[in-house]
Every structure is written in structure tokens, then in C-alpha cells.
Write an enzyme that holds these catalytic residues in place. Structure first.
Site, mmCIF file in Angstrom:
data_model
loop_
_atom_site.group_PDB
_atom_site.id
_atom_site.type_symbol
_atom_site.label_atom_id
_atom_site.label_comp_id
_atom_site.label_asym_id
_atom_site.label_seq_id
_atom_site.Cartn_x
_atom_site.Cartn_y
_atom_site.Cartn_z
ATOM 1 N N CYS A 116 0.828 -1.264 0.208
ATOM 2 C CA CYS A 116 0.060 -0.007 -0.028
ATOM 3 C C CYS A 116 0.961 1.372 0.004
ATOM 4 O O CYS A 116 1.976 1.272 0.234
ATOM 5 C CB CYS A 116 -0.868 -0.030 1.299
ATOM 6 S SG CYS A 116 -2.005 -1.543 1.221
ATOM 7 N N ARG A 174 4.628 0.531 -6.214
ATOM 8 C CA ARG A 174 4.351 -0.242 -5.058
ATOM 9 C C ARG A 174 3.315 -1.551 -5.072
ATOM 10 O O ARG A 174 3.321 -2.624 -4.681
ATOM 11 C CB ARG A 174 4.032 0.404 -3.788
ATOM 12 C CG ARG A 174 5.530 1.495 -3.329
ATOM 13 C CD ARG A 174 4.653 2.438 -2.343
ATOM 14 N NE ARG A 174 4.507 1.819 -1.038
ATOM 15 C CZ ARG A 174 5.185 1.854 -0.186
ATOM 16 N NH1 ARG A 174 6.327 2.300 -0.112
ATOM 17 N NH2 ARG A 174 5.257 1.145 1.121
ATOM 18 N N TRP A 204 -3.131 -2.633 -1.223
ATOM 19 C CA TRP A 204 -3.041 -3.853 -2.178
ATOM 20 C C TRP A 204 -3.674 -4.616 -1.087
ATOM 21 O O TRP A 204 -3.161 -4.953 0.398
ATOM 22 C CB TRP A 204 -1.269 -4.066 -1.849
ATOM 23 C CG TRP A 204 -0.767 -5.457 -2.552
ATOM 24 C CD1 TRP A 204 -0.979 -6.721 -1.785
ATOM 25 C CD2 TRP A 204 -0.537 -5.850 -3.667
ATOM 26 N NE1 TRP A 204 -0.455 -7.650 -2.475
ATOM 27 C CE2 TRP A 204 -0.137 -7.013 -3.724
ATOM 28 C CE3 TRP A 204 0.025 -4.976 -4.639
ATOM 29 C CZ2 TRP A 204 0.566 -7.791 -4.822
ATOM 30 C CZ3 TRP A 204 0.744 -5.549 -5.842
ATOM 31 C CH2 TRP A 204 0.877 -6.976 -5.953
ATOM 32 N N ASN A 241 -1.325 1.272 6.336
ATOM 33 C CA ASN A 241 -0.409 0.236 5.836
ATOM 34 C C ASN A 241 -0.204 -0.700 6.849
ATOM 35 O O ASN A 241 0.011 -0.329 7.953
ATOM 36 C CB ASN A 241 0.808 0.873 5.292
ATOM 37 C CG ASN A 241 0.619 1.649 4.079
ATOM 38 O OD1 ASN A 241 -0.433 1.724 3.547
ATOM 39 N ND2 ASN A 241 1.790 2.404 3.698
ATOM 40 N N GLY A 242 0.195 -1.932 6.786
ATOM 41 C CA GLY A 242 0.335 -2.854 7.453
ATOM 42 C C GLY A 242 -0.584 -3.879 7.503
ATOM 43 O O GLY A 242 -1.533 -4.101 7.126
ATOM 44 N N GLU A 272 19.043 -22.497 -6.102
ATOM 45 C CA GLU A 272 18.464 -20.753 -6.174
ATOM 46 C C GLU A 272 19.618 -20.200 -5.555
ATOM 47 O O GLU A 272 20.050 -19.010 -5.929
ATOM 48 C CB GLU A 272 17.471 -20.528 -5.268
ATOM 49 C CG GLU A 272 17.141 -19.259 -4.822
ATOM 50 C CD GLU A 272 16.581 -18.272 -6.201
ATOM 51 O OE1 GLU A 272 16.635 -16.985 -6.074
ATOM 52 O OE2 GLU A 272 16.323 -18.972 -7.419
ATOM 53 N N LYS A 331 21.939 -16.802 -7.445
ATOM 54 C CA LYS A 331 22.069 -15.659 -6.690
ATOM 55 C C LYS A 331 23.524 -15.281 -6.684
ATOM 56 O O LYS A 331 23.721 -14.189 -6.931
ATOM 57 C CB LYS A 331 21.609 -15.771 -5.186
ATOM 58 C CG LYS A 331 20.088 -15.541 -5.189
ATOM 59 C CD LYS A 331 19.419 -14.326 -5.377
ATOM 60 C CE LYS A 331 17.874 -14.354 -5.772
ATOM 61 N NZ LYS A 331 17.885 -15.168 -7.101
ATOM 62 N N GLU A 359 24.492 -14.560 -10.539
ATOM 63 C CA GLU A 359 23.567 -13.576 -11.311
ATOM 64 C C GLU A 359 24.132 -12.089 -10.874
ATOM 65 O O GLU A 359 24.032 -11.161 -11.742
ATOM 66 C CB GLU A 359 22.210 -13.674 -11.573
ATOM 67 C CG GLU A 359 21.577 -13.344 -10.251
ATOM 68 C CD GLU A 359 19.945 -13.583 -10.137
ATOM 69 O OE1 GLU A 359 19.579 -13.636 -11.301
ATOM 70 O OE2 GLU A 359 19.282 -13.846 -8.984
ATOM 71 N N HIS A 412 29.870 -38.770 -9.739
ATOM 72 C CA HIS A 412 29.596 -39.081 -11.074
ATOM 73 C C HIS A 412 30.079 -38.055 -12.037
ATOM 74 O O HIS A 412 29.661 -37.923 -13.220
ATOM 75 C CB HIS A 412 27.995 -39.223 -11.236
ATOM 76 C CG HIS A 412 27.533 -40.378 -10.685
ATOM 77 N ND1 HIS A 412 27.894 -41.822 -11.040
ATOM 78 C CD2 HIS A 412 26.809 -40.276 -9.570
ATOM 79 C CE1 HIS A 412 27.129 -42.455 -9.912
ATOM 80 N NE2 HIS A 412 26.542 -41.700 -9.007
ATOM 81 N N LYS A 421 14.564 -7.384 -15.293
ATOM 82 C CA LYS A 421 13.421 -8.037 -14.129
ATOM 83 C C LYS A 421 12.539 -8.909 -14.843
ATOM 84 O O LYS A 421 12.186 -9.922 -14.208
ATOM 85 C CB LYS A 421 12.789 -6.794 -13.453
ATOM 86 C CG LYS A 421 11.841 -7.098 -12.254
ATOM 87 C CD LYS A 421 12.810 -7.833 -11.430
ATOM 88 C CE LYS A 421 11.831 -8.263 -10.438
ATOM 89 N NZ LYS A 421 12.513 -9.093 -9.223
#
Length: 612
Positions: A2, A27, A76, A102-103, A485, A489, A492, A508, A607
């Protein structure tokens, strides 16, 4: 996530509010609203579902709403679906108190029950309305004014919040308070501004105050008074903002990535709260019924990049809990495969943006063949969200750094929730275990926060890796998925060559690459696989590798094997990836910082990949 904007001064408030809200559109939001007061007259509240342009059209870009004091909000959805009714601002029944928020108010149900007994009724599904009426309750009960009523409410509220409040008896004034959610106050030429992020007010002023945690501020035309939670007046220094607009959005963090890493507890909590109600998973908003889940014979998870790694982790959870076979496919390969679909299959498309070209093409391929589809996306109204049969929205909020962190974490949560509900619907999960898993899921945000509190140790270790040229990540089961992952990170954003391997595959072939000093990062959160992975660590250590061990508290024997050990809190093994990934995100981030790279915009990457 928000956005909040407030203004009191000599100019018309509505255009200022709408302009500020437009600066916070990044946002993410699903509805918007403003409340404006013209002197002693009643406050006019205008709200609309959808984009800010709808609100602008309704108000003729603000010209139709008169008054020089007001608050605005872009929402949101967390508690309650996106709608005009659930949009902010909210008010008490007599509009004595009007506020935006907000929150997340975690104990809103408890407070709602208390207020209902005191004669209050509720019109929306939001936790915000509870806060508004709680403030109104204390205002009328004690009659000690806005600061006292807000302070009393703050003591009762659990959770995070940034509040902007207007009182009928105090025209021209705005009161704001915060706990864990950001808020900034600006002053210029007899006018005062408040916003949840700097870009909203940079056009008007660069002289700002930062309101502290558990503090209250009274905003008047060109003046601000601050109070602590004990209602005592306090002083603050005015600060000149020297950042550009882009930097200001970072909220004081050096990079968006670090900010977004720290936003993960909230993003995870919000995503859980979006579908779990009263201890039960409710997929009504997603549209996938228990009857449909019972018929599923095969699941295909299709994604790219980090979202693919989410699928790799989630497949273990779905298969173990629900007993449904799962295949995880790279979207760029899936769309060109000529494979027959199993009858009564479900294709799950995971994408942060909802616009990933290969994933969207895979979705369309599945739909053409009559296969049911589910999108797990973060952007409301995105292409995948529109075209999938069912949609699970993750509530990560906008993610600006190219290297995903909080979007990845919320996708994991969505996968867990889907696995649990599949298992419940298919009768493979006992009620007591189902409840236990939900309770454990709620502990994840706090446990992530605990990991973040100890990030300095990882920062220290990362600086030693700045000269590294290669790194290997190993693990078994879910730990292998998390290693994928972690490796991404590292490569990239730090440009260090890194690879992830299932630990049992080392012998192997990949073990031939091990030489003196090469870094091997080992993830060990799965109790049943712990000893086997330790054996693999010993194998590479005997060949000169330097070992980083990532395991859960209690496995202190790890320090006999690893050169450096990081511990994460214990949790159910199915959910361990949500914790294990955080130190790996931090490791990649701090290595990149140590090398002086642009963390948020790594070379050659975008992105959202919207072309093939």
C-alpha cells in the site's frame, strides 16, 4: 504494498494527494481513495477499485474535491478482496475518525469482537476498519484528544502499521503513527506532507522528518509535533533529502535487493494471511475446489529462473504430503516438447511478473490441449493471471531488484499452501497434522527475522570471497532445490561461476573439478539426508575444498566438518527451504557489494523477461 499520502496547507489537497499516489504506483495496488476536508465542513471521501486513473477521472484530477487537508491511499489487498468497500480511507460510523493504514493488524479479530460488544458494526472485510473504530472508541471513552486515543489504540494493536488519521473536531490537522511500517513527513512554505515513501513528496519538499517506531505526530500547516507512546512531546531533527527519486524508494537501504530481503517476513506473512482464515486454508478466491483437487492425477510445474527453483522445491512437498506425481519443467523447453498430457492433469505456471514470455506460451499450450491451469503470480491483472483458469496471487508487493528475493519466498509459501490443501482434499493428511503445519507456517516470518538479525556474520564471510572464481552448491532433496537458487543468486549478481549439484551426483563427474581452496556450499536441513550429505562434504574436503555449512540449530557437529557454519531455526522439514534460502540471498548480495557491482541491475539481465 500500500501507499499513503497526506497533506495539509493552503493549496487544494486532492491534486497533491493524487500526484503523490501516482509516485507510489510502483508499489502495486488494487484500489485507491482520498478523504479531503474543507475547513469546518464535512470530509468528502472518494474511493475506487482499480487503477489510480479511475479515481482521477471520478474527481476530475482532484479539482472536483475541495479542501486543503486530506489523506490518500493505494491499497494492496490483504484482508478482504479488492473492492470499493474495502478501499481506504475508512471511517467510524459518524465519520468522527477517518484513516488510512499500511500494514497488518494481527489481532484484528480479537479487537473486532471487543468493539462489537461496545456497539460498533463493521462494513468492510479489512483490519483497517478495526483500527479506525478502536481509535474512535478510546477518543469517545476518555475524551483526551487525538494523541491519547491513538496511543491507547497502538498499545492494543499487534502487528505492523502506518496510520494517517483525521478527526472531525480538529480540522486542518492530520495525525500519524507507525510501528514497523515506514512513514516520512515533509515541510515546505507553510505546508506539511506525509507519505509512506519519499518519492511521493520529493516534488514538493526535500526537508523531512522521519517518525520513529511507536511514535505519533500531529501535522498542522507548516508544523509538526512529535510524541512518544507515553504521550510525551519529543523533538526531532529536520533532514534534507539528497537522494534522487530512485534512491529514495529504497527506504534508507543501500540497495533495493537488501530492502527486499528484509521485506520477506512481511511478504510471507501477507501471503499466508491471504488464504488462511481461522486456521483453515480457504481457496475460494483462487477458485480451485476440493472436488477438483481430488481428481488431479498429475501436476506439471512450469517456470523459468528462480520460479523454476521454487517448483523444484515444491514438488517434494506436494509428492510427500498429497501423493500426487509432479514434474517440474523449464517453460522454454516445455513449450517445444511434443509430450502427451496425462488425463486430469494440472499445469501450474509460476511467474513473478505474470508476463514471462516462455511461461505465458506454456500456459497457452496447456489450455489449447484442454488441461486445467493455475497461475502463481505477483501482479494483479497480468497476462498469466488473466489467462489461467485459476490464480494464486502472492503478496510480495513490487520487487524492483532484478535478483528476486521476496517474490521467490512468497511463491514457496504458495506452493506449501497448495500442497497442504491438496493433501487435505485428498485425505492424505490427518487433521491434527494439517493444523500443526498451518501453525508452523505462521512461525516462518519470525524465524526469517531471526536470520536477518545475524546477517553480519555472513557479511564478514562474504568479503573473504570477493576474489573467488568458482563455487559449488550441494544438497539432497529440498536442499538440492535450495542450492539451485543459492547458486543462481551467486552467479547473477556477483558474476562468480557457480553450479549446484545433487550431492550424490558429485562422484559421477563434478568432483573432478574440486581443487585446493575451491568453495563448496553445503545445505543440510533434511534430517533423513543429513549424514549422507556430510559424507559428500568429507569427500570434497579431502580434495582441498573450503566448506560452508548451512544447517539447522542443533546440528553443531557441522563445525567439525565445515570451515564456516551458518545456522537457521528449526522448522518442519517441508518448509526448511524458506529459511535456508535467506542466508544464501545475503551471501550473494554481500559478495556482490564487496566486488563493487551494481547489485540491483546486474549486467545483461532484466526484471521481467517478456521476449523469448
Amino acid at each position: 504494498m500500500c501507499g499513503i499520502v497526506g497533506f495539509t496547507g493552503t493549496a487544494q489537497a486532492a491534486p497533491v494527494l493524487l500526484d503523490g499516489l501516482s509516485k507510489l504506483e510502483y508499489r502495486g495496488y488494487d484500489s485507491a481513495g482520498i478523504a479531503v476536508r474543507d475547513g469546518e465542513k464535512d470530509t468528502e471521501i472518494v474511493k475506487a477499485k482499480g487503477k489510480l486513473k479511475v479515481l482521477k477521472e471520478m474527481t476530475n484530477d482532484g479539482a472536483a474535491v475541495k479542501g486543503s487537508c486530506g489523506i490518500g491511499h493505494t491499497r494492496w489487498a490483504t484482508h478482504g478482496e479488492p473492492s470499493t468497500l474495502n478501499a481506504h480511507p475508512h471511517s467510524s460510523d459518524d465519520e468522527n475518525v477517518i484513516a488510512v493504514h499500511n500494514g497488518i493488524i494481527e489481532n484484528y479479530q480479537e479487537l473486532s469482537a471487543k468493539l462489537t460488544k461496545s456497539g460498533y458494526t463493521f462494513n468492510s472485510q479489512t483490519d483497517t476498519e478495526v483500527a479506525v473504530k478502536l481509535i474512535d472508541y478510546y477518543y469517545k471513552k476518555y475524551g483526551l484528544g487525538p494523541v491519547d486515543s491513538i496511543a491507547r489504540a497502538m498499545i492494543r494493536i499487534r502487528g505492523s502499521y502506518a496510520l494517517c488519521v483525521m478527526f472531525k473536531d480538529y480540522p486542518g490537522e492530520i495525525y500519524t503513527a507507525r510501528k514497523d511500517s515506514p512513514m516520512i513527513i515533509g515541510i515546505s512554505n507553510g505546508e506539511t506532507f506525509v507519505a509512506s515513501d519519499v518519492p511521493a513528496i520529493l516534488k514538493y519538499t526535500r526537508n523531512v522528518y522521519y517518525i520513529g517506531n511507536m511514535e505519533i505526530a500531529k501535522l498542522e500547516k507548516g508544523a509538526v509535533t512529535f510524541y512518544n507512546i507515553d504521550r510525551e512531546e519529543i523533538t526531532k531533527e529536520l533532514t534534507e533529502i539528497k537522494w534522487d527519486a530512485e534512491a529514495a524508494e529504497k527506504g534508507g537501504y543501500e540497495h533495493f535487493m537488501l530492502k527486499e530481503i528484509h521485506e520477506q517476513p512481511k511478504a510471507v506473512r501477507d501471503t499466508i494471511n491471504s488464504v488462511v482464515r481461522d486456521g483453515v486454508i480457504d481457496f475460494t478466491g483462487i477458485g480451485l475446489t476440493d472436488e477438483e483437487m481430488q481428481k488431479i492425477s498429475q501436476i506439471y510445474i512450469v517456470a523459468c529462473g528462480s520460479a523454476y527453483h521454487v517448483g523444484m522445491a515444491v514438488q517434494y512437498v506436494i509428492e510427500d504430503l498429497a501423493g500426487v506425481p509432479v514434474r517440474v519443467e523449464l517453460a522454454s523447453e516445455f513449450r517445444y516438447r511434443k509430450m502427451p498430457f496425462v488425463k486430469d492433469s494440472l499445469v501450474i505456471i509460476i511467474s513473478q511478473s505474470g508476463e514471462t514470455a516462455d511461461s505465458l506460451a506454456a500456459l497457452r499450450e496447456a489450455k489449447e490441449k484442454g488441461i486445467k491451469t493455475l497461475g502463481i503470480v505477483n501482479v494483479v491483472g497480468s497476462s498469466i493471471a488473466r489467462e489461467a483458469d485459476n490464480v494464486f496471487y502472492t503478496l510480495a508487493g513490487p520487487e524492483i531488484s532484478v535478483a528476486t528475493t521476496k517474490a521467490y519466498s512468497t511463491q514457496l509459501i504458495a506452493g506449501y499452501l497448495l500442497a497442504m490443501q491438496l493433501a487435505k482434499a485428498r485425505g492424505t493428511l490427518a487433521d491434527e497434522i494439517y493444523s500443526s503445519l498451518i501453525n508452523e507456517l505462521y512461525t516462518i516470518p519470525e524465524k526469517i527475522e531471526k536470520i536477518l538479525d545475524d546477517k553480519e556474520r555472513i557479511q564478514w564471510f562474504a568479503h573473504k570471497l570477493a576474489a573467488a572464481k568458482d563455487a559449488f552448491f550441494i544438497g539432497r532433496g529440498i536442499d538440492y532445490a535450495i542450492s539451485l537458487e543459492g547458486s543462481l543468486k551467486m552467479k547473477e549478481i556477483s558474476y562468480i561461476h557457480s553450479e549446484a549439484y545433487a550431492a550424490g551426483e558429485l562422484k559421477h563427474g563434478p568432483i573432478s573439478l574440486i581443487e585446493d581452496g575451491i568453495l563448496v556450499i553445503s545445505v543440510l536441513t533434511q534430517k533423513d539426508l543429513y549424514e549422507k550429505t556430510v559424507s559428500n562434504m568429507v569427500e570434497v574436503k579431502s580434495r582441498g575444498a573450503s566448506l560452508f555449512g548451512l544447517t539447522t540449530y542443533g546440528n553443531y557437529s557441522m563445525e567439525d566438518t565445515a570451515d564456516f557454519t551458518v545456522y537457521i531455526p528449526q522448522t518442519d522439514p517441508h518448509f526448511a527451504g524458506s529459511l535456508a534460502v535467506v542466508p544464501l540471498q545475503l551471501l550473494g548480495y554481500y559478495v556482490s557489494v564487496a566486488k563493487g557491482y551494481d547489485v540491483d541491475k546486474p549486467r545483461n539481465l532484466a526484471k521481467s523477461v517478456t521476449v523469448e
